[in-house]
Design an enzyme around this catalytic site. Structure first.
Site, PDB file in Angstrom:
ATOM      1  N   GLY A  70     -23.804 -51.858 -38.792  1.00  0.00           N
ATOM      2  CA  GLY A  70     -23.335 -51.031 -37.530  1.00  0.00           C
ATOM      3  C   GLY A  70     -24.536 -50.649 -36.867  1.00  0.00           C
ATOM      4  O   GLY A  70     -25.681 -51.368 -36.846  1.00  0.00           O
ATOM      5  N   TYR A  85     -18.531 -59.435 -27.057  1.00  0.00           N
ATOM      6  CA  TYR A  85     -19.374 -59.142 -28.000  1.00  0.00           C
ATOM      7  C   TYR A  85     -18.546 -59.088 -29.254  1.00  0.00           C
ATOM      8  O   TYR A  85     -18.791 -59.729 -30.352  1.00  0.00           O
ATOM      9  CB  TYR A  85     -20.184 -57.993 -27.844  1.00  0.00           C
ATOM     10  CG  TYR A  85     -21.320 -57.707 -29.050  1.00  0.00           C
ATOM     11  CD1 TYR A  85     -22.345 -58.655 -29.228  1.00  0.00           C
ATOM     12  CD2 TYR A  85     -21.053 -56.676 -29.904  1.00  0.00           C
ATOM     13  CE1 TYR A  85     -23.137 -58.619 -30.381  1.00  0.00           C
ATOM     14  CE2 TYR A  85     -22.062 -56.469 -31.082  1.00  0.00           C
ATOM     15  CZ  TYR A  85     -23.054 -57.671 -31.367  1.00  0.00           C
ATOM     16  OH  TYR A  85     -23.999 -57.533 -32.266  1.00  0.00           O
TER      17      TYR A  85
HETATM   18  P1  NDP Z   1     -33.277 -57.613 -31.129  1.00  0.00           P
HETATM   19  O1  NDP Z   1     -32.737 -57.689 -29.557  1.00  0.00           O
HETATM   20  O2  NDP Z   1     -34.304 -56.666 -31.544  1.00  0.00           O
HETATM   21  O3  NDP Z   1     -33.569 -59.138 -31.625  1.00  0.00           O
HETATM   22  C1  NDP Z   1     -32.892 -60.368 -31.164  1.00  0.00           C
HETATM   23  C2  NDP Z   1     -33.505 -61.257 -31.583  1.00  0.00           C
HETATM   24  O4  NDP Z   1     -32.942 -62.668 -31.322  1.00  0.00           O
HETATM   25  C3  NDP Z   1     -34.868 -61.686 -30.963  1.00  0.00           C
HETATM   26  O5  NDP Z   1     -35.814 -62.351 -31.673  1.00  0.00           O
HETATM   27  C4  NDP Z   1     -34.830 -62.744 -29.779  1.00  0.00           C
HETATM   28  O6  NDP Z   1     -35.639 -63.631 -29.483  1.00  0.00           O
HETATM   29  C5  NDP Z   1     -33.491 -63.466 -30.439  1.00  0.00           C
HETATM   30  N1  NDP Z   1     -32.786 -64.201 -29.612  1.00  0.00           N
HETATM   31  C6  NDP Z   1     -31.882 -63.706 -28.661  1.00  0.00           C
HETATM   32  N2  NDP Z   1     -31.308 -64.550 -28.131  1.00  0.00           N
HETATM   33  C7  NDP Z   1     -32.082 -65.819 -28.388  1.00  0.00           C
HETATM   34  C8  NDP Z   1     -31.839 -67.126 -28.035  1.00  0.00           C
HETATM   35  N3  NDP Z   1     -30.795 -67.535 -26.837  1.00  0.00           N
HETATM   36  N4  NDP Z   1     -32.746 -67.944 -28.362  1.00  0.00           N
HETATM   37  C9  NDP Z   1     -33.436 -67.685 -29.440  1.00  0.00           C
HETATM   38  N5  NDP Z   1     -33.633 -66.518 -29.904  1.00  0.00           N
HETATM   39  C10 NDP Z   1     -32.711 -65.622 -29.313  1.00  0.00           C
HETATM   40  O7  NDP Z   1     -31.921 -57.411 -31.743  1.00  0.00           O
HETATM   41  P2  NDP Z   1     -31.346 -57.008 -33.399  1.00  0.00           P
HETATM   42  O8  NDP Z   1     -32.362 -57.280 -34.200  1.00  0.00           O
HETATM   43  O9  NDP Z   1     -30.812 -55.797 -33.357  1.00  0.00           O
HETATM   44  O10 NDP Z   1     -30.299 -58.225 -33.316  1.00  0.00           O
HETATM   45  C11 NDP Z   1     -30.084 -59.438 -34.144  1.00  0.00           C
HETATM   46  C12 NDP Z   1     -28.905 -59.713 -34.723  1.00  0.00           C
HETATM   47  O11 NDP Z   1     -28.271 -58.774 -35.235  1.00  0.00           O
HETATM   48  C13 NDP Z   1     -28.067 -60.209 -33.462  1.00  0.00           C
HETATM   49  O12 NDP Z   1     -27.234 -61.335 -34.075  1.00  0.00           O
HETATM   50  C14 NDP Z   1     -27.360 -58.798 -33.169  1.00  0.00           C
HETATM   51  O13 NDP Z   1     -25.871 -59.313 -32.551  1.00  0.00           O
HETATM   52  C15 NDP Z   1     -27.108 -58.219 -34.621  1.00  0.00           C
HETATM   53  N6  NDP Z   1     -26.608 -57.157 -34.791  1.00  0.00           N
HETATM   54  C16 NDP Z   1     -27.491 -55.912 -34.258  1.00  0.00           C
HETATM   55  C17 NDP Z   1     -27.088 -54.587 -34.691  1.00  0.00           C
HETATM   56  C18 NDP Z   1     -27.845 -53.535 -33.849  1.00  0.00           C
HETATM   57  O14 NDP Z   1     -27.144 -52.388 -33.704  1.00  0.00           O
HETATM   58  N7  NDP Z   1     -29.019 -53.612 -33.555  1.00  0.00           N
HETATM   59  C19 NDP Z   1     -25.986 -54.448 -35.353  1.00  0.00           C
HETATM   60  C20 NDP Z   1     -25.220 -55.396 -35.813  1.00  0.00           C
HETATM   61  C21 NDP Z   1     -25.534 -56.766 -35.605  1.00  0.00           C
HETATM   62  P3  NDP Z   1     -36.393 -63.857 -28.054  1.00  0.00           P
HETATM   63  O15 NDP Z   1     -35.754 -62.873 -27.161  1.00  0.00           O
HETATM   64  O16 NDP Z   1     -37.795 -63.990 -27.996  1.00  0.00           O
HETATM   65  O17 NDP Z   1     -35.661 -65.295 -27.916  1.00  0.00           O
HETATM   66  C1  8X3 Z   2     -24.005 -53.976 -32.748  1.00  0.00           C
HETATM   67  C2  8X3 Z   2     -23.524 -52.894 -33.480  1.00  0.00           C
HETATM   68  O1  8X3 Z   2     -21.648 -51.123 -32.899  1.00  0.00           O
HETATM   69  O2  8X3 Z   2     -23.371 -51.637 -31.164  1.00  0.00           O
HETATM   70  O3  8X3 Z   2     -23.525 -55.141 -33.463  1.00  0.00           O
HETATM   71  O4  8X3 Z   2     -21.578 -53.115 -31.744  1.00  0.00           O
HETATM   72  S1  8X3 Z   2     -22.488 -52.037 -32.304  1.00  0.00           S
END
Ligand code: NDP
Ligand code: 8X3
Length: 258
Positions: free
Chosen positions: A188, A157
Site C-alpha cells: 500500500g 495504474y
Molecule cells: P520510486 O519512484 O522511488 O522508484 C522507481 C524506480 O523505478 C526508480 O529506480 C526508477 O529509476 C525506476 N524506473 C521507473 N521507470 C523506469 C523505466 N522506464 N526504466 C527503468 N527504470 C525505471 O518508486 P517506488 O520505489 O515506490 O516504486 C517501485 C515499484 O513499487 C513500482 O513498480 C511502483 O509501482 C511500486 N509500488 C509503489 C508503492 C508506493 O506507494 N511507493 C506502493 C506499491 C507499489 P530511474 O528513474 O532512474 O529510471
Molecule cells: C502505489 C500505492 O495506493 O498509491 O501502488 O496506488 S497506491
C-alpha cells in the site's frame, strides 16, 4: 534460512525507493547485485557505495526497461560473464498522473503500460530462461495494493498492477515442476519518489499523500523481500500484501486530521 551470501540478485529500478533499499539490504547480507535504472549518475554512485560498504560485486546497467533490446543486451552480457541471476526483482515501475479516465493523458497511460507491464515482461523473458536452464532461481514482482482493488482516478495504474498480479500467477503456473519460486510483493502507500513521479514533479502535492499517518518506508519493503528470498528452498510465498497500519484498504484509512 537460505543464505544469499555470494549469490547474484538483479534489481530493476534500483536508483530510488524500494529498489535502492533492497539492493542495499541484499548487498549488506553478502549478495552480489546487478542494478538498473535510467539515471546514470545515481547508478554509478550507488555502485561505488555498495562496493565500498559491503565488498560485494556490483554490476550496473543503465537503460529504460521499455526497450526490449536493452534487456536482451544485459542478459547477453551476463551470459558472457557466466552470471545467472539467482534472484530477479521486477521493481521498476511508476504511476503517471491521477485523473478521471475521460481526462487522462494518453502519454501517461502509455508510460505506465509500457513500464509496469511490458518492461516487467521484457526483463522476465530475458532472464527467466537462464533460471529455467539451471532449474534454480527466485522471481519477485513488485505489484501493489492497487493491483487488488481499483480506486477512483487510479484506472490505468490499477490496470497495470492487476496485470502484474495476473502475470505473477501465470509465471508461478508456468514454473510448476521447476525449483524456481515466484512471489509478488504488493504494498500500500509507501513514501518514496513514487508520488513525486505520479504528480509530474509537483512535490507539494506528493507530500500531501503522506500527511496525517506513517506510511511504509522503502526499507520495510526491502526487509520483506529479504525475508521472502531467505526462506528454505521448499517454501514459495506466492503473494504478500502489505499496508501501513494506518491504511486497511485502498479506501479505509486512520489518518489524523481526516
Ligand atoms: P520510486 O519512484 O522511488 O522508484 C522507481 C524506480 O523505478 C526508480 O529506480 C526508477 O529509476 C525506476 N524506473 C521507473 N521507470 C523506469 C523505466 N522506464 N526504466 C527503468 N527504470 C525505471 O518508486 P517506488 O520505489 O515506490 O516504486 C517501485 C515499484 O513499487 C513500482 O513498480 C511502483 O509501482 C511500486 N509500488 C509503489 C508503492 C508506493 O506507494 N511507493 C506502493 C506499491 C507499489 P530511474 O528513474 O532512474 O529510471
Ligand atoms: C502505489 C500505492 O495506493 O498509491 O501502488 O496506488 S497506491
Amino acid at each position: 534460512m537460505n543464505s544469499i551470501r555470494g549469490k547474484w540478485a538483479l534489481i530493476t529500478g534500483a536508483t530510488s525507493g524500494f529498489g535502492k533499499a533492497t539492493a542495499d539490504l541484499l548487498a549488506q547480507n553478502g549478495c552480489n547485485v546487478i542494478i538498473t535504472g535510467r539515471r546514470a549518475e545515481r547508478l554509478e554512485a550507488q555502485t561505488n557505495i555498495l562496493k565500498e560498504k559491503y565488498g560485494v560485486h556490483v554490476l550496473p546497467y543503465c537503460f529504460d526497461v521499455r526497450e526490449l533490446g536493452r534487456s536482451v543486451e544485459m542478459a547477453n552480457d551476463l551470459v558472457s560473464r557466466e552470471i545467472v541471476p539467482d534472484i530477479l526483482i521486477n521493481n521498476a515501475g511508476l504511476a503517471s498522473g491521477k485523473d478521471k479516465i475521460y481526462e487522462g493523458l494518453i502519454s501517461d497511460w502509455e508510460k505506465m503500460i509500457d513500464t509496469n507491464i511490458k518492461g516487467l515482461l521484457y526483463t522476465t523473458r530475458s532472464i527467466l530462461p537462464m533460471m529455467v536452464t539451471r532449474n534454480e532461481g527466485h522471481v519477485i514482482n513488485i505489484g501493489s495494493a492497487a493491483g487488488h482493488t481499483v480506486y477512483p482516478e487510479g484506472n490505468v495504474y490499477n490496470a497495470s498492477k492487476f496485470a502484474v498480479k495476473a502475470l505473477n500467477e501465470a509465471i508461478n503456473l508456468d514454473l510448476a515442476g521447476t525449483n524456481i519460486r515466484c512471489c509478488s510483493v504488493d504494498p500500500g502507500a509507501a513514501e518514496t519518489e513514487f508520488s513525486n513521479v505520479r504528480f509530474h514533479g509537483d512535490d507539494e502535492k506528493a507530500a500531501k499523500v503522506y500527511e496525517g499517518y506513517k506510511p511504509l518506508e522503502a526499507e520495510d519493503i526491502a526487509d520483506i523481500i529479504y525475508f521472502i528470498v531467505t526462506r528454505p528452498a521448499h517454501v514459495n510465498i506466492s503473494n504478500l500484501l502489505v499496508y501501513p497500519t494506518a491504511q486497511r484498504s485502498v479506501y479505509v484509512w486512520g489518518k489524523k486530521n481526516s
